[in-house]
Design a protein around this motif. Structure first.
Motif, PDB file in Angstrom:
ATOM      1  N   UNK A  54       0.849  -1.193   0.000  1.00 45.91           N
ATOM      2  CA  UNK A  54       0.000   0.000   0.000  1.00 45.91           C
ATOM      3  C   UNK A  54       0.883   1.240   0.000  1.00 45.91           C
ATOM      4  N   UNK A  55       0.610   2.136  -0.920  1.00 43.47           N
ATOM      5  CA  UNK A  55       1.330   3.405  -0.987  1.00 43.47           C
ATOM      6  C   UNK A  55       0.300   4.523  -0.856  1.00 43.47           C
ATOM      7  N   UNK A  56       0.462   5.363   0.154  1.00 43.58           N
ATOM      8  CA  UNK A  56      -0.496   6.431   0.428  1.00 43.58           C
ATOM      9  C   UNK A  56       0.263   7.755   0.421  1.00 43.58           C
ATOM     10  N   UNK A  57      -0.162   8.658  -0.443  1.00 41.79           N
ATOM     11  CA  UNK A  57       0.548   9.927  -0.618  1.00 41.79           C
ATOM     12  C   UNK A  57      -0.391  11.073  -0.252  1.00 41.79           C
ATOM     13  N   UNK A  58      -0.041  11.802   0.788  1.00 39.80           N
ATOM     14  CA  UNK A  58      -0.771  13.017   1.173  1.00 39.80           C
ATOM     15  C   UNK A  58       0.286  14.002   1.627  1.00 39.80           C
ATOM     16  N   UNK A  59       0.176  14.642   2.788  1.00 35.07           N
ATOM     17  CA  UNK A  59       1.268  15.492   3.258  1.00 35.07           C
ATOM     18  C   UNK A  59       2.481  14.645   3.642  1.00 35.07           C
ATOM     19  N   UNK A  60       2.244  13.349   3.819  1.00 37.49           N
ATOM     20  CA  UNK A  60       3.302  12.361   4.050  1.00 37.49           C
ATOM     21  C   UNK A  60       3.236  11.317   2.935  1.00 37.49           C
ATOM     22  N   UNK A  61       4.257  10.488   2.854  1.00 37.95           N
ATOM     23  CA  UNK A  61       4.241   9.341   1.951  1.00 37.95           C
ATOM     24  C   UNK A  61       4.414   8.088   2.792  1.00 37.95           C
ATOM     25  N   UNK A  62       3.441   7.202   2.719  1.00 24.58           N
ATOM     26  CA  UNK A  62       3.497   5.951   3.477  1.00 24.58           C
ATOM     27  C   UNK A  62       3.600   4.779   2.510  1.00 24.58           C
ATOM     28  N   UNK A  63       4.584   3.926   2.733  1.00 20.98           N
ATOM     29  CA  UNK A  63       4.729   2.662   2.015  1.00 20.98           C
ATOM     30  C   UNK A  63       4.610   1.535   3.031  1.00 20.98           C
ATOM     31  N   UNK A  64       3.508   0.790   2.967  1.00 21.18           N
ATOM     32  CA  UNK A  64       3.200  -0.190   4.012  1.00 21.18           C
ATOM     33  C   UNK A  64       2.920  -1.563   3.406  1.00 21.18           C
ATOM     34  N   UNK A  65       3.208  -2.589   4.199  1.00 18.90           N
ATOM     35  CA  UNK A  65       2.956  -3.961   3.763  1.00 18.90           C
ATOM     36  C   UNK A  65       1.564  -4.447   4.159  1.00 18.90           C
ATOM     37  N   UNK A  66       1.007  -3.861   5.221  1.00 13.55           N
ATOM     38  CA  UNK A  66      -0.329  -4.263   5.667  1.00 13.55           C
ATOM     39  C   UNK A  66      -1.159  -3.010   5.947  1.00 13.55           C
ATOM     40  N   UNK A  67      -2.472  -3.180   5.936  1.00 11.55           N
ATOM     41  CA  UNK A  67      -3.368  -2.047   6.222  1.00 11.55           C
ATOM     42  C   UNK A  67      -3.136  -1.530   7.632  1.00 11.55           C
ATOM     43  N   UNK A  68      -2.899  -2.429   8.583  1.00 13.73           N
ATOM     44  CA  UNK A  68      -2.699  -2.016   9.974  1.00 13.73           C
ATOM     45  C   UNK A  68      -1.516  -1.077  10.150  1.00 13.73           C
ATOM     46  N   UNK A  77      -9.037   3.028   8.027  1.00 12.86           N
ATOM     47  CA  UNK A  77     -10.406   2.611   8.344  1.00 12.86           C
ATOM     48  C   UNK A  77     -11.187   2.244   7.077  1.00 12.86           C
ATOM     49  N   UNK A  78     -11.050   3.044   6.026  1.00  9.47           N
ATOM     50  CA  UNK A  78     -11.796   2.776   4.786  1.00  9.47           C
ATOM     51  C   UNK A  78     -11.315   1.483   4.131  1.00  9.47           C
ATOM     52  N   UNK A  79      -9.992   1.274   4.077  1.00  9.82           N
ATOM     53  CA  UNK A  79      -9.471   0.045   3.467  1.00  9.82           C
ATOM     54  C   UNK A  79      -9.905  -1.188   4.253  1.00  9.82           C
ATOM     55  N   UNK A  80      -9.937  -1.058   5.574  1.00  6.66           N
ATOM     56  CA  UNK A  80     -10.399  -2.174   6.410  1.00  6.66           C
ATOM     57  C   UNK A  80     -11.882  -2.423   6.174  1.00  6.66           C
ATOM     58  N   UNK A  81     -12.669  -1.348   6.171  1.00  3.02           N
ATOM     59  CA  UNK A  81     -14.119  -1.449   5.992  1.00  3.02           C
ATOM     60  C   UNK A  81     -14.469  -2.078   4.648  1.00  3.02           C
ATOM     61  N   UNK A  82     -13.708  -1.723   3.597  1.00  2.00           N
ATOM     62  CA  UNK A  82     -14.001  -2.226   2.258  1.00  2.00           C
ATOM     63  C   UNK A  82     -13.245  -3.514   1.926  1.00  2.00           C
ATOM     64  N   UNK A  83     -12.506  -4.027   2.893  1.00  2.00           N
ATOM     65  CA  UNK A  83     -11.781  -5.298   2.728  1.00  2.00           C
ATOM     66  C   UNK A  83     -10.921  -5.285   1.468  1.00  2.00           C
ATOM     67  N   UNK A 136     -17.942   5.314   9.276  1.00  2.00           N
ATOM     68  CA  UNK A 136     -16.491   5.150   9.378  1.00  2.00           C
ATOM     69  C   UNK A 136     -15.895   6.180  10.333  1.00  2.00           C
ATOM     70  N   UNK A 137     -16.304   7.437  10.198  1.00  2.00           N
ATOM     71  CA  UNK A 137     -15.710   8.479  11.032  1.00  2.00           C
ATOM     72  C   UNK A 137     -16.161   8.376  12.483  1.00  2.00           C
ATOM     73  N   UNK A 138     -17.443   8.109  12.674  1.00  2.00           N
ATOM     74  CA  UNK A 138     -17.985   8.130  14.037  1.00  2.00           C
ATOM     75  C   UNK A 138     -17.803   6.804  14.772  1.00  2.00           C
ATOM     76  N   UNK A 139     -18.018   5.680  14.083  1.00  2.00           N
ATOM     77  CA  UNK A 139     -18.039   4.384  14.763  1.00  2.00           C
ATOM     78  C   UNK A 139     -16.725   3.615  14.668  1.00  2.00           C
ATOM     79  N   UNK A 140     -15.982   3.816  13.568  1.00  2.00           N
ATOM     80  CA  UNK A 140     -14.732   3.072  13.400  1.00  2.00           C
ATOM     81  C   UNK A 140     -13.540   3.887  13.874  1.00  2.00           C
ATOM     82  N   UNK A 141     -13.408   5.117  13.356  1.00  2.00           N
ATOM     83  CA  UNK A 141     -12.291   5.961  13.787  1.00  2.00           C
ATOM     84  C   UNK A 141     -12.539   6.532  15.173  1.00  2.00           C
TER      85      UNK A 141
END
Length: 330
Positions: A54-68, A77-83, A136-141
């Protein structure tokens, strides 16, 4: 590649009644509009040649092997929710800064949900998009958030949004003559204070104080009906400014974290220069302020607030949209 464009919003009246702690007992109502400033989310499946999944680019750049491992709470939260088991690359760009009172975090969540649904080949209705973002925002995050931002971002438009005690909501477009709508827009000025804040912290202080501010919240509810009555009549548009001024006083009373000496000085300077009324947008503490000002006095108000960034804007009606759809990445 999928790209979504999701608007930010301006809330005029009724903010605070969109917290579940309030509307599940009393009902709630807000008057808000989406504006032509947007959050852009691009998503594509990541080719299987990288160490990260997973590569996530916003004000930071994250390169991750797992969603966690993803630090961004909404993305995680969205990636977990949408499996989302397949590798993804996600980029975010915004027309305006985050944590600024224009519902940017909810626009992000709505836009990401919309993009990932499209990437999977699924169409998602605006109402479902809003409901999932709220969940997602209220119940998961577990953010201390209201429910208007997600609805406005998903649906778009200038709307009366009603929150029912059973947790559902209604979105009713505000019907105005075109010249009246233009007159209203022409009297509005938006300024960035340069102060950012974490809305959830401020919102929590307001939620904790809701039972002690029932009278103010009831008046804020009534102001939605009053504002629509003014807009749909031939009454001077300046009456909206006076109503904004009154409601800003109510909003400030919801928590001592809503305003600050710097924000009070900005407000007083705008009023002294000719603004009829205004408010700080979002939960409070910083971000953007909107004022209602006669066109003839707008130059004077701009000069009084010359240390701030003036952001011209228009209302928009599209809500969250898929603006590029190339699911095979072609």
């Amino acid at each position: 590649m999928i790209i979504t464009r999701t608007p930010f919003r301006i809330s005029f009246f009724g903010g605070g009644t969109d917290y579940a702690a309030w509307y599940q007992e009393h009902g709630g109502i807000v008057l808000s509009t989406s504006i032509d400033k947007y959050c852009y989310i691009s998503c594509r499946y990541l080719p299987p040649f990288f160490e990260h999944k997973y590569r996530v680019v916003y004000s930071k750049i994250e390169n991750c092997k797992t969603i966690d491992q993803i630090e961004h709470p909404a993305v995680r939260a969205v990636l977990t929710y949408m499996q989302c088991d397949t590798g993804l690359e996600i980029h975010h760009d915004g027309d305006l800064p985050a944590r600024s009172g224009l519902g940017s975090s909810s626009s992000f969540t709505v836009g990401l949900l919309n993009a990932l649904s499209a990437l999977k080949g699924n169409y998602i209705a605006n109402s479902d998009l809003a409901s999932q973002a709220i969940h997602i925002e209220r119940d998961i995050i577990k953010e201390n958030v209201g429910s208007q931002d997600q609805i406005c971002a998903a649906h778009g438009g200038f709307n009366r949004i009603e929150f029912l005690r059973d947790g559902s909501f209604r979105v009713d477009p505000v019907v105005l003559r075109q010249e009246r709508l233009e007159e209203f827009q022409g009297h509005l000025m938006l300024f960035f204070t340069g102060l950012s804040r974490f809305a959830s912290d401020i919102a929590k202080s307001k939620i904790d104080n809701l039972k002690n501010r029932a009278a103010e919240l009831q008046r804020m509810t009534e102001s939605v009906h009053e504002a629509i009555r003014i807009l749909q009549s031939d009454a001077p548009i300046e009456e909206i400014g006076r109503l904004l001024d009154q409601n800003w006083k109510y909003k400030r009373s919801l928590s001592d974290k809503v305003s600050s000496p710097e924000i009070d000085q900005i407000y007083e300077a705008a009023i002294k220069a000719g603004a009829i009324g205004g408010k700080l947008l979002g939960a409070g503490g910083g971000g953007f302020m909107v004022f209602l000002v006669k066109p003839a006095l707008q130059k004077k108000v701009s000069e009084a607030l010359s240390h701030l960034i003036h952001v011209p804007f228009r209302f928009e009606n599209n809500g969250s949209r898929v603006v590029l759809y190339q699911p095979q990445g072609l």
